[in-house]
Write a protein that holds these residues in place. Structure first.
Motif, PDB file in Angstrom:
ATOM      1  N   GLU A   1       0.825  -1.211   0.000  1.00 36.75           N
ATOM      2  CA  GLU A   1       0.000   0.000   0.000  1.00 36.75           C
ATOM      3  C   GLU A   1       0.858   1.260   0.000  1.00 36.75           C
ATOM      4  O   GLU A   1       0.450   2.298  -0.526  1.00 36.75           O
ATOM      5  CB  GLU A   1      -0.939   0.012   1.202  1.00 36.75           C
ATOM      6  CG  GLU A   1      -2.049  -1.010   1.120  1.00 36.75           C
ATOM      7  CD  GLU A   1      -2.919  -0.997   2.371  1.00 36.75           C
ATOM      8  OE1 GLU A   1      -3.285   0.099   2.838  1.00 36.75           O
ATOM      9  OE2 GLU A   1      -3.215  -2.097   2.879  1.00 36.75           O
ATOM     10  N   VAL A   2       2.038   1.177   0.607  1.00 36.20           N
ATOM     11  CA  VAL A   2       2.957   2.320   0.597  1.00 36.20           C
ATOM     12  C   VAL A   2       3.451   2.555  -0.828  1.00 36.20           C
ATOM     13  O   VAL A   2       3.471   3.686  -1.314  1.00 36.20           O
ATOM     14  CB  VAL A   2       4.128   2.109   1.582  1.00 36.20           C
ATOM     15  CG1 VAL A   2       5.172   3.206   1.424  1.00 36.20           C
ATOM     16  CG2 VAL A   2       3.609   2.070   3.025  1.00 36.20           C
ATOM     17  N   ALA A   3       3.834   1.485  -1.520  1.00 39.21           N
ATOM     18  CA  ALA A   3       4.279   1.628  -2.912  1.00 39.21           C
ATOM     19  C   ALA A   3       3.176   2.224  -3.776  1.00 39.21           C
ATOM     20  O   ALA A   3       3.425   3.116  -4.593  1.00 39.21           O
ATOM     21  CB  ALA A   3       4.723   0.267  -3.464  1.00 39.21           C
ATOM     22  N   ALA A   4       1.946   1.754  -3.580  1.00 42.84           N
ATOM     23  CA  ALA A   4       0.813   2.282  -4.359  1.00 42.84           C
ATOM     24  C   ALA A   4       0.596   3.760  -4.076  1.00 42.84           C
ATOM     25  O   ALA A   4       0.369   4.556  -5.001  1.00 42.84           O
ATOM     26  CB  ALA A   4      -0.450   1.479  -4.041  1.00 42.84           C
TER      27      ALA A   4
ATOM     28  N   THR B   1       0.990  11.078 -16.325  1.00 42.55           N
ATOM     29  CA  THR B   1      -0.040  10.088 -16.610  1.00 42.55           C
ATOM     30  C   THR B   1       0.165   8.836 -15.762  1.00 42.55           C
ATOM     31  O   THR B   1      -0.793   8.247 -15.263  1.00 42.55           O
ATOM     32  CB  THR B   1       0.012   9.685 -18.103  1.00 42.55           C
ATOM     33  OG1 THR B   1       0.109  10.846 -18.911  1.00 42.55           O
ATOM     34  CG2 THR B   1      -1.225   8.889 -18.499  1.00 42.55           C
ATOM     35  N   TYR B   2       1.433   8.440 -15.626  1.00 42.16           N
ATOM     36  CA  TYR B   2       1.786   7.243 -14.868  1.00 42.16           C
ATOM     37  C   TYR B   2       2.794   7.589 -13.781  1.00 42.16           C
ATOM     38  O   TYR B   2       3.728   8.364 -14.021  1.00 42.16           O
ATOM     39  CB  TYR B   2       2.414   6.170 -15.779  1.00 42.16           C
ATOM     40  CG  TYR B   2       1.442   5.578 -16.755  1.00 42.16           C
ATOM     41  CD1 TYR B   2       0.685   4.456 -16.420  1.00 42.16           C
ATOM     42  CD2 TYR B   2       1.271   6.134 -18.018  1.00 42.16           C
ATOM     43  CE1 TYR B   2      -0.232   3.918 -17.315  1.00 42.16           C
ATOM     44  CE2 TYR B   2       0.364   5.598 -18.921  1.00 42.16           C
ATOM     45  CZ  TYR B   2      -0.383   4.495 -18.563  1.00 42.16           C
ATOM     46  OH  TYR B   2      -1.287   3.967 -19.450  1.00 42.16           O
ATOM     47  N   GLY B   3       2.602   6.988 -12.613  1.00 44.76           N
ATOM     48  CA  GLY B   3       3.576   7.065 -11.537  1.00 44.76           C
ATOM     49  C   GLY B   3       4.121   5.673 -11.307  1.00 44.76           C
ATOM     50  O   GLY B   3       3.362   4.700 -11.276  1.00 44.76           O
ATOM     51  N   LEU B   4       5.425   5.561 -11.157  1.00 48.23           N
ATOM     52  CA  LEU B   4       6.095   4.293 -10.904  1.00 48.23           C
ATOM     53  C   LEU B   4       6.856   4.433  -9.594  1.00 48.23           C
ATOM     54  O   LEU B   4       7.627   5.385  -9.434  1.00 48.23           O
ATOM     55  CB  LEU B   4       7.061   3.975 -12.054  1.00 48.23           C
ATOM     56  CG  LEU B   4       7.996   2.778 -11.913  1.00 48.23           C
ATOM     57  CD1 LEU B   4       7.205   1.480 -11.760  1.00 48.23           C
ATOM     58  CD2 LEU B   4       8.932   2.712 -13.116  1.00 48.23           C
ATOM     59  N   ALA B   5       6.629   3.513  -8.654  1.00 48.80           N
ATOM     60  CA  ALA B   5       7.269   3.630  -7.342  1.00 48.80           C
ATOM     61  C   ALA B   5       7.846   2.313  -6.868  1.00 48.80           C
ATOM     62  O   ALA B   5       7.311   1.246  -7.163  1.00 48.80           O
ATOM     63  CB  ALA B   5       6.258   4.137  -6.315  1.00 48.80           C
ATOM     64  N   VAL B   6       8.929   2.424  -6.109  1.00 48.80           N
ATOM     65  CA  VAL B   6       9.551   1.262  -5.469  1.00 48.80           C
ATOM     66  C   VAL B   6       9.889   1.587  -4.025  1.00 48.80           C
ATOM     67  O   VAL B   6      10.316   2.686  -3.699  1.00 48.80           O
ATOM     68  CB  VAL B   6      10.827   0.801  -6.214  1.00 48.80           C
ATOM     69  CG1 VAL B   6      10.490   0.309  -7.617  1.00 48.80           C
ATOM     70  CG2 VAL B   6      11.880   1.891  -6.274  1.00 48.80           C
ATOM     71  N   THR B   7       9.666   0.600  -3.168  1.00 50.81           N
ATOM     72  CA  THR B   7      10.073   0.689  -1.769  1.00 50.81           C
ATOM     73  C   THR B   7      10.466  -0.711  -1.332  1.00 50.81           C
ATOM     74  O   THR B   7       9.860  -1.697  -1.769  1.00 50.81           O
ATOM     75  CB  THR B   7       8.958   1.284  -0.876  1.00 50.81           C
ATOM     76  OG1 THR B   7       9.473   1.456   0.452  1.00 50.81           O
ATOM     77  CG2 THR B   7       7.710   0.434  -0.851  1.00 50.81           C
ATOM     78  N   GLY B   8      11.504  -0.805  -0.514  1.00 51.03           N
ATOM     79  CA  GLY B   8      11.942  -2.131  -0.108  1.00 51.03           C
ATOM     80  C   GLY B   8      13.191  -2.098   0.734  1.00 51.03           C
ATOM     81  O   GLY B   8      13.625  -1.043   1.194  1.00 51.03           O
TER      82      GLY B   8
END
Length: 162
Positions: free
Chosen positions: A74-77, A90-97
């Protein structure tokens, strides 16, 4: 598909991209901006390495961060939606880890969440369990993030937004 192919798909549909990165520290943005002409589709990004920046800059709910920590789907979203909104993309791309060397928020090294937020706020996500060195985890995260976005774009071929 490589970043040049993803950028080409974005340009063909007059769509744009913004990235929110945590463990990759700017590697995704660097990959996209290494392609000549990337400014036609790449808007920018946020390196929100610190958890408080995920909340303050990207709008990740404080309650979510308190309850789950920074390494959660949910954090990545929320990061993906937040960076798309912040950058007008238009698009967001995210990474967490967790790239290591130590676990974080009770999550083992190699736990990564990738998310794409598209038109209308639709979310696509992928959870990864990666192995290897810190650098390998970071590089594989970039590859997986680009792959997820490519898949989303291929699925939405008929979609025209910008």
């Amino acid at each position: 598909m490589d970043v040049a192919g993803v950028l080409s798909m974005l340009v063909r549909r007059s769509a744009t991209l913004a990235v929110a990165e945590s463990l990759t520290g700017g590697l995704i943005g660097a990959a996209f901006t290494s392609v000549s002409g990337s400014s036609k589709a790449f808007r920018g990004g946020v390196i929100s390495y610190a958890t408080d920046l995920k909340r303050e800059l990207l709008g990740v709910p404080e309650e979510l961060l308190r309850r789950e920590g920074a390494v959660h789907p949910e954090v990545a979203a929320a990061m993906a939606a937040g960076v798309a909104r912040l950058c007008g993309a238009t698009y967001g791309l995210a990474v967490t880890g967790v790239a290591g060397p130590e676990p974080q928020d009770g999550k083992p090294v190699g736990t990564v969440h990738v998310a794409v937020c598209g038109p209308g706020g639709q979310i696509w996500a992928r959870e990864l369990r990666l192995n290897g060195s810190r650098e390998r985890i970071r590089v594989e995260t970039v590859d997986e993030a680009v792959d997820l976005l490519a898949g989303v774009l291929k699925t939405n071929i008929g979609e025209h937004s910008g």
